[in-house]
Structure formats: structure tokens, C-alpha cells
Design a protein around this motif. Structure first.
Motif, PDB file in Angstrom:
ATOM      1  N   VAL A 200       0.794  -1.237   0.000  1.00 20.33           N
ATOM      2  CA  VAL A 200       0.000   0.000   0.000  1.00 20.33           C
ATOM      3  C   VAL A 200       0.820   1.277   0.000  1.00 20.33           C
ATOM      4  O   VAL A 200       0.248   2.363  -0.168  1.00 20.33           O
ATOM      5  N   TRP A 201       2.141   1.206   0.179  1.00 19.48           N
ATOM      6  CA  TRP A 201       2.922   2.427   0.361  1.00 19.48           C
ATOM      7  C   TRP A 201       2.752   3.401  -0.791  1.00 19.48           C
ATOM      8  O   TRP A 201       2.551   4.606  -0.590  1.00 19.48           O
ATOM      9  N   ASP A 202       2.820   2.910  -2.034  1.00 22.49           N
ATOM     10  CA  ASP A 202       2.696   3.809  -3.177  1.00 22.49           C
ATOM     11  C   ASP A 202       1.294   3.814  -3.768  1.00 22.49           C
ATOM     12  O   ASP A 202       1.051   4.424  -4.806  1.00 22.49           O
ATOM     13  N   ARG A 203       0.359   3.117  -3.102  1.00 23.49           N
ATOM     14  CA  ARG A 203      -1.046   3.134  -3.542  1.00 23.49           C
ATOM     15  C   ARG A 203      -1.945   3.071  -2.303  1.00 23.49           C
ATOM     16  O   ARG A 203      -2.759   2.143  -2.159  1.00 23.49           O
ATOM     17  N   PRO A 204      -1.847   4.046  -1.394  1.00 22.74           N
ATOM     18  CA  PRO A 204      -2.576   3.975  -0.120  1.00 22.74           C
ATOM     19  C   PRO A 204      -4.093   3.970  -0.281  1.00 22.74           C
ATOM     20  O   PRO A 204      -4.799   3.498   0.604  1.00 22.74           O
ATOM     21  N   MET A 205      -4.597   4.490  -1.385  1.00 19.64           N
ATOM     22  CA  MET A 205      -6.049   4.518  -1.558  1.00 19.64           C
ATOM     23  C   MET A 205      -6.587   3.248  -2.205  1.00 19.64           C
ATOM     24  O   MET A 205      -7.788   3.018  -2.218  1.00 19.64           O
ATOM     25  N   GLY A 206      -5.711   2.423  -2.784  1.00 21.61           N
ATOM     26  CA  GLY A 206      -6.174   1.163  -3.358  1.00 21.61           C
ATOM     27  C   GLY A 206      -5.787   0.990  -4.812  1.00 21.61           C
ATOM     28  O   GLY A 206      -4.798   1.559  -5.291  1.00 21.61           O
ATOM     29  N   ASN A 207      -6.589   0.217  -5.522  1.00 21.04           N
ATOM     30  CA  ASN A 207      -6.338  -0.142  -6.916  1.00 21.04           C
ATOM     31  C   ASN A 207      -7.293   0.638  -7.807  1.00 21.04           C
ATOM     32  O   ASN A 207      -8.501   0.391  -7.797  1.00 21.04           O
ATOM     33  N   ARG A 208      -6.762   1.570  -8.580  1.00 15.85           N
ATOM     34  CA  ARG A 208      -7.630   2.410  -9.410  1.00 15.85           C
ATOM     35  C   ARG A 208      -8.370   1.619 -10.494  1.00 15.85           C
ATOM     36  O   ARG A 208      -9.356   2.092 -11.059  1.00 15.85           O
ATOM     37  N   LYS A 209      -7.916   0.394 -10.772  1.00 18.51           N
ATOM     38  CA  LYS A 209      -8.576  -0.430 -11.782  1.00 18.51           C
ATOM     39  C   LYS A 209      -9.693  -1.296 -11.203  1.00 18.51           C
ATOM     40  O   LYS A 209     -10.472  -1.891 -11.956  1.00 18.51           O
ATOM     41  N   LEU A 210      -9.772  -1.384  -9.862  1.00 17.44           N
ATOM     42  CA  LEU A 210     -10.727  -2.304  -9.251  1.00 17.44           C
ATOM     43  C   LEU A 210     -12.166  -1.928  -9.562  1.00 17.44           C
ATOM     44  O   LEU A 210     -13.006  -2.805  -9.807  1.00 17.44           O
ATOM     45  N   GLY A 211     -12.483  -0.644  -9.556  1.00 15.48           N
ATOM     46  CA  GLY A 211     -13.863  -0.205  -9.733  1.00 15.48           C
ATOM     47  C   GLY A 211     -14.511  -0.750 -10.987  1.00 15.48           C
ATOM     48  O   GLY A 211     -15.655  -1.215 -10.952  1.00 15.48           O
ATOM     49  N   ARG A 212     -13.781  -0.711 -12.081  1.00 14.48           N
ATOM     50  CA  ARG A 212     -14.384  -1.168 -13.338  1.00 14.48           C
ATOM     51  C   ARG A 212     -14.422  -2.681 -13.463  1.00 14.48           C
ATOM     52  O   ARG A 212     -15.029  -3.223 -14.389  1.00 14.48           O
ATOM     53  N   ARG A 213     -13.759  -3.376 -12.520  1.00 15.74           N
ATOM     54  CA  ARG A 213     -13.758  -4.836 -12.555  1.00 15.74           C
ATOM     55  C   ARG A 213     -14.798  -5.450 -11.629  1.00 15.74           C
ATOM     56  O   ARG A 213     -15.078  -6.647 -11.716  1.00 15.74           O
ATOM     57  N   LEU A 214     -15.363  -4.656 -10.725  1.00 18.26           N
ATOM     58  CA  LEU A 214     -16.305  -5.209  -9.748  1.00 18.26           C
ATOM     59  C   LEU A 214     -17.580  -5.740 -10.402  1.00 18.26           C
ATOM     60  O   LEU A 214     -18.301  -6.525  -9.790  1.00 18.26           O
ATOM     61  N   GLY A 215     -17.853  -5.337 -11.617  1.00 19.57           N
ATOM     62  CA  GLY A 215     -19.009  -5.867 -12.329  1.00 19.57           C
ATOM     63  C   GLY A 215     -18.919  -7.358 -12.584  1.00 19.57           C
ATOM     64  O   GLY A 215     -19.930  -8.003 -12.914  1.00 19.57           O
ATOM     65  N   ARG A 216     -17.735  -7.939 -12.432  1.00 19.29           N
ATOM     66  CA  ARG A 216     -17.583  -9.392 -12.591  1.00 19.29           C
ATOM     67  C   ARG A 216     -18.225 -10.158 -11.451  1.00 19.29           C
ATOM     68  O   ARG A 216     -18.460 -11.365 -11.569  1.00 19.29           O
ATOM     69  N   LEU A 217     -18.526  -9.467 -10.339  1.00 27.36           N
ATOM     70  CA  LEU A 217     -19.151 -10.124  -9.192  1.00 27.36           C
ATOM     71  C   LEU A 217     -20.664 -10.116  -9.371  1.00 27.36           C
ATOM     72  O   LEU A 217     -21.317  -9.091  -9.228  1.00 27.36           O
ATOM     73  N   SER A 218     -21.223 -11.275  -9.667  1.00 30.03           N
ATOM     74  CA  SER A 218     -22.670 -11.387  -9.842  1.00 30.03           C
ATOM     75  C   SER A 218     -23.343 -12.020  -8.634  1.00 30.03           C
ATOM     76  O   SER A 218     -24.565 -11.986  -8.507  1.00 30.03           O
ATOM     77  N   GLN A 219     -22.562 -12.603  -7.729  1.00 26.25           N
ATOM     78  CA  GLN A 219     -23.132 -13.230  -6.546  1.00 26.25           C
ATOM     79  C   GLN A 219     -23.541 -12.146  -5.536  1.00 26.25           C
ATOM     80  O   GLN A 219     -23.115 -11.001  -5.620  1.00 26.25           O
ATOM     81  N   PRO A 220     -24.398 -12.506  -4.563  1.00 26.22           N
ATOM     82  CA  PRO A 220     -24.792 -11.526  -3.542  1.00 26.22           C
ATOM     83  C   PRO A 220     -23.585 -11.059  -2.728  1.00 26.22           C
ATOM     84  O   PRO A 220     -22.729 -11.858  -2.339  1.00 26.22           O
ATOM     85  N   VAL A 221     -23.532  -9.750  -2.479  1.00 26.89           N
ATOM     86  CA  VAL A 221     -22.456  -9.143  -1.688  1.00 26.89           C
ATOM     87  C   VAL A 221     -23.084  -8.304  -0.584  1.00 26.89           C
ATOM     88  O   VAL A 221     -24.009  -7.519  -0.828  1.00 26.89           O
ATOM     89  N   LEU A 222     -22.593  -8.484   0.629  1.00 28.47           N
ATOM     90  CA  LEU A 222     -23.011  -7.655   1.762  1.00 28.47           C
ATOM     91  C   LEU A 222     -21.852  -6.752   2.149  1.00 28.47           C
ATOM     92  O   LEU A 222     -20.731  -7.212   2.359  1.00 28.47           O
ATOM     93  N   LEU A 223     -22.129  -5.450   2.248  1.00 28.11           N
ATOM     94  CA  LEU A 223     -21.163  -4.471   2.724  1.00 28.11           C
ATOM     95  C   LEU A 223     -21.535  -4.100   4.147  1.00 28.11           C
ATOM     96  O   LEU A 223     -22.699  -3.803   4.434  1.00 28.11           O
TER      97      LEU A 223
END
Length: 275
Positions: A200-223
Motif C-alpha cells: 500500500v505504500w505507493d497506492r494507499p487509496m487502493g487499486n484504481r482499476k478495481l472499480g471497473r472490474r467489480l461488475g464481474r461479481l454477480s453473486q450476492p455481496v453484503l457491505l
């Protein structure tokens, strides 16, 4: 080289450790709950819990879940009792590590719960191998960059201020922090911060590519989120909701980032969702 191979705290009663060699990395896994063959629909679908970037709070909150199903808690490489792997410097290194571990354990269908840094790993695992996971729970996950309000960079928070970022009611940490100078506690903490920093040192906020990949999750997700979270503000839950096709957000009042420790209702909501 592993500096110390022991946990901060004892595992909840009934959890037993086992070891796996995953590409040369000693990986310690605690298991409890209903073992396969004891009957019930959960035999074929264990629950895997992925911890956050620090393990000093333990996982006592999982005891209730373990009463009704098989619960599996692995320590990430570089954390707790698992060995070190200095070659891990990207979140996908953890993804591949866990896919290998699940293969070694013979897990074919999993309910996955991830907290904070472990929530980021869980989300990336789901994106990488959606068919492996029946249901996913993300508890105050990191990994998805959100501009406003910004997440706190935990690597820059002074140690004296960290309890107030972790918990709304810091009294829950009184039995989890040493009363005096404790070399082992400080050494364990340093080791885990180094392991997390590699990712995380050089990416403390996360993965900028993750948002557009989350559509691959079709199963139920609880936040699951604590309303008073100062590390990942609760507004980040809406950003996750916008990118997931079948998700809902459970917000627990009077709880901070350690919502599983502060709010008993969090585990109750997770148990109901996973049933």
C-alpha cells in the motif's frame, strides 16, 4: 526470514491451527465450527475470513459463526503466525497465494468474508475467480479509491492517535493493547506494518482499476460499515454499491473501523446474510 511466529492473542476456543506450504511460504490456518461430515447444508460451503492489516485485535467475534458452520481463518504471509514473503509487493500476489491455498485445502465453493485490507483481497479474489465464491461479505474494505471524503492513510497516522481512528469507543481496545512497554508486541506490529507497506505504500487509496472490474461479481455481496469509521468513511459504501450488481449496505451506529469488535449486530447481520 520470519521474525516471530506467534499471534498477539490466543484464538477463540475451538479453533485449531494447521500449516500449509504455499510456494515455499509457511501459511498458518485456524479452523473451527462444523467439520465436513457433521451434517447440514454448510458442509460443502465453508466460511473463509481474511483479516485486516493488523492482527492484534484477534478474531473472537467469529466464535458465534463457528458455532453453526466451518470457519477458516488464514494468516496472510507476513502476518501473525504465517511466514514472511518479501516478494509480495502487489495485491495480486496475495490473490494468487490464496487461490493456491484454497486448492491445497480442497475448497471448491466458499463464502468469503474480508475486513479492511482483507476486504480488498476478498474483492480482488472475487474478481479473479467469481465462480469460487457463493457469497461475499466486505467489512469496511479498502482497495477502491474514493476521492471524497478521502480515506485515511494509516501508514502516516501517529501510533498514539491510531486507537481513535480504529474505534469509536476506544475502551474496546483496553484488553488488546499492552499496559506497558512490550517488545514482542512492538516487533509483531512492525513486522505486519512492513508487510502491508509493501503493497500500500505507493497506492494507499487502493487499486484504481478495481472499480471497473467489480461488475464481474454477480453473486450476492453484503457491505458492512461502522457509521463512525474514520479510516474508510461510511460514504465509501455507496461507491461500492454503485459498482456491484447485487449488493446491499449495512451501517452499524456507534461503531468505527473495528465494527466487528464494536457492534454485535454486525456478526448477526453477516450470519443472516450467509444463511
Amino acid at each position: 526470514m520470519t521474525m516471530l511466529n506467534k499471534p498477539y492473542v490466543a484464538a477463540p476456543e475451538g479453533f485449531q491451527p494447521s500449516e500449509y506450504d504455499i510456494s515455499g511460504v509457511r501459511t498458518v490456518v485456524y479452523q473451527s465450527g462444523r467439520a465436513p461430515g457433521q451434517g447440514g447444508a454448510q458442509d460443502a460451503r465453508p466460511l473463509v475470513f481474511l483479516h485486516g492489516a493488523g492482527t492484534f485485535t484477534g478474531f473472537d467475534f467469529l466464535a458465534d459463526l463457528a458455532a453453526e458452520r466451518r470457519v477458516i481463518v488464514p494468516y496472510h504471509p507476513g502476518f501473525g503466525e504465517s511466514g514472511d514473503d518479501p516478494d509480495i509487493d502487489d495485491i495480486n500476489d496475495y490473490v494468487l497465494h490464496y487461490l493456491e491455498l484454497f486448492d491445497a485445502m480442497g475448497l471448491a465453493e466458499i463464502d468469503l468474508v474480508g475486513f479492511s485490507f482483507g476486504g480488498w483481497i476478498a474483492a480482488e479474489l472475487g474478481v479473479s475467480r467469481p465462480s469460487l465464491f457463493a457469497r461475499i461479505v466486505l467489512v469496511a474494505p479498502s482497495g477502491l479509491p474514493v476521492a471524497e471524503p478521502p480515506a485515511a492513510d494509516v501508514m502516516t497516522i501517529p501510533a498514539a492517535d491510531l486507537p481513535g481512528y480504529l474505534a469509536h469507543d476506544t475502551s474496546i481496545l483496553e484488553n488488546k493493547l499492552p499496559k506497558a512497554h512490550d517488545v514482542d508486541f512492538l516487533t509483531l506490529g512492525y513486522r505486519e506494518r512492513v508487510a502491508a507497506a509493501r503493497v500500500v505504500w505507493d497506492r494507499p487509496m487502493g487499486n484504481r482499476k478495481l472499480g471497473r472490474r467489480l461488475g464481474r461479481l454477480s453473486q450476492p455481496v453484503l457491505l458492512v460499515w461502522g457509521k463512525e469509521d474514520r479510516i474508510r468513511p461510511v460514504e465509501h459504501g455507496d461507491a461500492w454499491l454503485d459498482r456491484l450488481s447485487d449488493a446491499r449496505l449495512e451501517v452499524l451506529p456507534n461503531a468505527g473501523h473495528l465494527v466487528l469488535d464494536e457492534a454485535p449486530g454486525a456478526i448477526q447481520s453477516i450470519a443472516a446474510f450467509l444463511r
